[in-house]
Design an enzyme around this catalytic site. Structure first.
Site, PDB file in Angstrom:
ATOM      1  N   GLY A   1      -9.021   8.762  -0.818  1.00  0.00           N
ATOM      2  CA  GLY A   1      -7.519   8.110   0.776  1.00  0.00           C
ATOM      3  C   GLY A   1      -6.522   7.845   0.029  1.00  0.00           C
TER       4      GLY A   1
ATOM      5  N   ALA B   1      -7.096   3.888   5.157  1.00  0.00           N
ATOM      6  CA  ALA B   1      -7.762   5.716   5.321  1.00  0.00           C
ATOM      7  C   ALA B   1      -9.235   4.874   6.595  1.00  0.00           C
ATOM      8  CB  ALA B   1      -7.332   6.805   4.176  1.00  0.00           C
TER       9      ALA B   1
ATOM     10  N   LYS C   1     -11.678   3.584   3.740  1.00  0.00           N
ATOM     11  CA  LYS C   1     -12.035   3.896   3.086  1.00  0.00           C
ATOM     12  C   LYS C   1     -13.502   3.555   3.533  1.00  0.00           C
ATOM     13  CE  LYS C   1      -9.466   4.111  -0.139  1.00  0.00           C
ATOM     14  NZ  LYS C   1      -8.639   3.415   0.291  1.00  0.00           N
TER      15      LYS C   1
ATOM     16  N   GLU D   1     -13.254   0.331  -4.768  1.00  0.00           N
ATOM     17  CA  GLU D   1     -11.968   0.346  -5.572  1.00  0.00           C
ATOM     18  C   GLU D   1     -12.944   0.958  -6.807  1.00  0.00           C
ATOM     19  OE1 GLU D   1      -9.409  -0.107  -3.550  1.00  0.00           O
ATOM     20  OE2 GLU D   1      -9.512  -1.281  -2.166  1.00  0.00           O
TER      21      GLU D   1
ATOM     22  N   CYS E   1       5.845   8.263  11.104  1.00  0.00           N
ATOM     23  CA  CYS E   1       6.464   9.876  11.169  1.00  0.00           C
ATOM     24  C   CYS E   1       4.843   9.446  12.034  1.00  0.00           C
ATOM     25  CB  CYS E   1       6.798  10.770  10.573  1.00  0.00           C
ATOM     26  SG  CYS E   1       5.664  11.164   9.736  1.00  0.00           S
TER      27      CYS E   1
ATOM     28  N   HIS F   1       7.102  10.945   3.401  1.00  0.00           N
ATOM     29  CA  HIS F   1       7.388   9.773   3.248  1.00  0.00           C
ATOM     30  C   HIS F   1       7.746   9.392   2.327  1.00  0.00           C
ATOM     31  CE1 HIS F   1       8.649  10.816   7.686  1.00  0.00           C
ATOM     32  NE2 HIS F   1       9.913  10.649   7.684  1.00  0.00           N
TER      33      HIS F   1
END
Length: 192
Positions: free
Chosen positions: A12, A16, A18, A91, A150, A188
Protein backbone atom coordinates in the site's frame (compact mmCIF):
# COMPACT_ATOMS: atom_id res chain seq x y z
CA UNK A 1 10.56 -27.04 10.50
CA UNK A 2 7.22 -28.69 10.95
CA UNK A 3 5.02 -26.43 8.84
CA UNK A 4 4.55 -25.42 5.27
CA UNK A 5 6.19 -22.27 3.99
CA UNK A 6 4.13 -19.23 3.09
CA UNK A 7 4.84 -15.92 1.34
CA UNK A 8 2.73 -13.00 2.47
CA UNK A 9 3.06 -9.47 1.11
CA UNK A 10 1.74 -6.37 2.85
CA UNK A 11 1.53 -3.44 0.46
CA UNK A 12 0.00 0.00 0.00
CA UNK A 13 1.04 3.65 0.11
CA UNK A 14 2.90 5.48 2.84
CA UNK A 15 0.99 5.95 6.10
CA UNK A 16 -1.26 2.92 5.47
CA UNK A 17 0.09 0.97 8.46
CA UNK A 18 2.25 -1.57 6.59
CA UNK A 19 5.04 -1.66 9.16
CA UNK A 20 2.56 -1.80 12.04
CA UNK A 21 0.86 -4.78 10.36
CA UNK A 22 4.25 -6.45 9.76
CA UNK A 23 5.27 -6.10 13.41
CA UNK A 24 1.85 -7.32 14.58
CA UNK A 25 2.06 -10.44 12.40
CA UNK A 26 5.60 -11.29 13.51
CA UNK A 27 4.73 -10.73 17.18
CA UNK A 28 1.75 -13.10 16.88
CA UNK A 29 4.09 -15.80 15.60
CA UNK A 30 6.48 -15.19 18.50
CA UNK A 31 3.56 -15.50 20.96
CA UNK A 32 2.87 -18.86 19.28
CA UNK A 33 6.44 -19.86 20.24
CA UNK A 34 7.82 -19.72 16.71
CA UNK A 35 11.34 -18.44 16.16
CA UNK A 36 11.11 -15.17 14.23
CA UNK A 37 13.18 -12.19 13.13
CA UNK A 38 12.71 -8.87 11.37
CA UNK A 39 15.01 -7.38 8.73
CA UNK A 40 15.20 -3.84 7.43
CA UNK A 41 17.27 -2.08 4.76
CA UNK A 42 20.33 -0.18 5.97
CA UNK A 43 19.23 2.93 4.03
CA UNK A 44 16.16 3.36 6.25
CA UNK A 45 17.49 5.20 9.30
CA UNK A 46 14.50 7.55 9.70
CA UNK A 47 13.51 6.56 13.23
CA UNK A 48 16.12 4.04 14.36
CA UNK A 49 19.29 2.31 13.25
CA UNK A 50 18.54 -1.04 14.89
CA UNK A 51 14.74 -1.32 14.98
CA UNK A 52 11.90 -1.47 12.49
CA UNK A 53 9.80 1.55 13.45
CA UNK A 54 6.33 2.45 12.21
CA UNK A 55 5.25 6.07 11.72
CA UNK A 56 3.07 5.69 14.84
CA UNK A 57 6.16 4.87 16.95
CA UNK A 58 5.64 1.09 17.25
CA UNK A 59 9.11 -0.47 17.15
CA UNK A 60 10.71 -3.88 17.03
CA UNK A 61 14.35 -4.96 17.07
CA UNK A 62 15.66 -5.90 13.63
CA UNK A 63 18.66 -7.01 11.66
CA UNK A 64 19.96 -4.16 9.51
CA UNK A 65 21.10 -5.35 6.10
CA UNK A 66 22.43 -3.66 2.97
CA UNK A 67 20.02 -3.44 0.04
CA UNK A 68 22.57 -5.17 -2.22
CA UNK A 69 22.78 -8.79 -3.39
CA UNK A 70 25.12 -9.38 -0.44
CA UNK A 71 22.44 -8.04 1.91
CA UNK A 72 19.87 -10.42 0.41
CA UNK A 73 22.33 -13.30 0.89
CA UNK A 74 22.74 -12.22 4.54
CA UNK A 75 18.96 -12.48 5.07
CA UNK A 76 18.96 -16.01 3.65
CA UNK A 77 22.07 -17.06 5.57
CA UNK A 78 20.86 -15.69 8.93
CA UNK A 79 17.44 -17.27 8.45
CA UNK A 80 18.99 -20.69 7.86
CA UNK A 81 21.82 -20.41 10.42
CA UNK A 82 19.51 -19.23 13.22
CA UNK A 83 16.68 -21.58 12.26
CA UNK A 84 14.07 -18.85 11.92
CA UNK A 85 10.62 -20.21 11.17
CA UNK A 86 9.22 -16.75 10.44
CA UNK A 87 10.91 -13.69 8.95
CA UNK A 88 9.62 -10.22 8.27
CA UNK A 89 11.20 -7.84 5.75
CA UNK A 90 10.34 -4.14 6.01
CA UNK A 91 10.63 -1.71 3.08
CA UNK A 92 11.21 -4.64 0.71
CA UNK A 93 10.99 -2.35 -2.35
CA UNK A 94 14.47 -0.97 -1.55
CA UNK A 95 16.23 -4.34 -1.88
CA UNK A 96 18.10 -5.75 -4.87
CA UNK A 97 15.77 -7.68 -7.24
CA UNK A 98 17.41 -10.95 -6.13
CA UNK A 99 15.30 -10.70 -2.96
CA UNK A 100 12.26 -11.89 -4.93
CA UNK A 101 13.74 -15.30 -5.69
CA UNK A 102 15.43 -15.53 -2.27
CA UNK A 103 12.18 -14.99 -0.35
CA UNK A 104 10.29 -17.30 -2.69
CA UNK A 105 12.88 -20.05 -2.09
CA UNK A 106 12.76 -19.55 1.69
CA UNK A 107 8.98 -19.99 1.56
CA UNK A 108 9.47 -23.13 -0.58
CA UNK A 109 11.80 -24.42 2.15
CA UNK A 110 9.17 -24.00 4.89
CA UNK A 111 9.74 -20.45 6.18
CA UNK A 112 6.76 -18.15 6.76
CA UNK A 113 7.94 -15.00 4.96
CA UNK A 114 6.17 -11.67 5.48
CA UNK A 115 7.36 -8.84 3.22
CA UNK A 116 6.13 -5.28 3.59
CA UNK A 117 6.65 -2.69 0.86
CA UNK A 118 5.30 0.26 -1.04
CA UNK A 119 2.99 -0.47 -3.95
CA UNK A 120 3.91 2.57 -6.08
CA UNK A 121 6.69 5.15 -6.21
CA UNK A 122 5.91 8.88 -5.97
CA UNK A 123 5.20 8.99 -9.72
CA UNK A 124 2.54 6.31 -9.39
CA UNK A 125 4.70 3.62 -11.01
CA UNK A 126 5.00 0.13 -9.46
CA UNK A 127 8.13 -0.81 -7.57
CA UNK A 128 9.50 -3.82 -9.47
CA UNK A 129 10.43 -5.81 -6.36
CA UNK A 130 7.01 -5.35 -4.77
CA UNK A 131 5.21 -6.17 -8.02
CA UNK A 132 7.23 -9.37 -8.49
CA UNK A 133 6.57 -10.47 -4.92
CA UNK A 134 2.84 -9.76 -5.23
CA UNK A 135 2.40 -12.18 -8.11
CA UNK A 136 4.27 -14.92 -6.20
CA UNK A 137 2.57 -14.36 -2.85
CA UNK A 138 0.32 -16.88 -1.16
CA UNK A 139 -1.52 -13.98 0.45
CA UNK A 140 -1.62 -10.24 -0.23
CA UNK A 141 -2.68 -7.67 2.35
CA UNK A 142 -3.45 -4.42 0.52
CA UNK A 143 -3.78 -1.49 2.89
CA UNK A 144 -4.95 2.03 2.14
CA UNK A 145 -4.25 5.27 3.95
CA UNK A 146 -6.42 8.39 4.17
CA UNK A 147 -6.04 11.09 1.52
CA UNK A 148 -4.75 14.26 3.19
CA UNK A 149 -6.74 16.37 0.70
CA UNK A 150 -10.23 14.83 0.75
CA UNK A 151 -10.27 12.05 3.36
CA UNK A 152 -11.07 9.28 0.85
CA UNK A 153 -9.05 6.03 0.77
CA UNK A 154 -5.52 6.78 -0.42
CA UNK A 155 -3.54 4.35 -2.58
CA UNK A 156 -0.66 6.61 -3.56
CA UNK A 157 2.32 8.33 -1.92
CA UNK A 158 2.67 12.00 -2.81
CA UNK A 159 6.23 13.31 -2.54
CA UNK A 160 6.43 16.99 -1.62
CA UNK A 161 9.26 19.49 -1.91
CA UNK A 162 8.57 22.73 -0.03
CA UNK A 163 4.89 21.75 0.10
CA UNK A 164 4.56 21.22 -3.66
CA UNK A 165 4.52 17.99 -5.70
CA UNK A 166 8.02 16.76 -6.56
CA UNK A 167 9.05 16.96 -10.24
CA UNK A 168 8.74 13.70 -12.17
CA UNK A 169 12.49 13.65 -12.83
CA UNK A 170 13.32 13.51 -9.10
CA UNK A 171 15.18 10.42 -7.85
CA UNK A 172 12.82 7.48 -7.28
CA UNK A 173 14.28 6.63 -3.87
CA UNK A 174 14.09 9.26 -1.16
CA UNK A 175 13.66 7.82 2.32
CA UNK A 176 11.47 10.12 4.34
CA UNK A 177 8.39 10.57 6.47
CA UNK A 178 5.73 13.23 6.93
CA UNK A 179 8.22 15.97 6.03
CA UNK A 180 8.48 14.59 2.46
CA UNK A 181 5.32 12.57 1.78
CA UNK A 182 1.54 12.56 2.07
CA UNK A 183 -1.00 9.86 1.35
CA UNK A 184 -3.26 10.74 -1.57
CA UNK A 185 -6.18 9.23 -3.43
CA UNK A 186 -6.07 8.72 -7.21
CA UNK A 187 -7.84 12.05 -7.81
CA UNK A 188 -5.47 14.16 -5.71
CA UNK A 189 -2.17 12.46 -6.53
CA UNK A 190 -0.11 14.87 -8.63
CA UNK A 191 2.88 14.17 -10.86
CA UNK A 192 4.45 17.25 -12.47
Amino acid sequence: MNHEGFLEVITGPMFAGKTTELIKRVERQIFAKRKAALFKPSIDTRYSEDHVVAHNGLRYEAYIVPTTEEGVKKIVDLTKEEGYEVIGIDEVQFFHPSIVEALNELADEGVYVIASGLNLDFKGEPFDVTRELLVRADNVVYLTAVCTVCGRPATRSQRLIDGKPAPKDSPVILVGGRESYEARCRLHHEVI
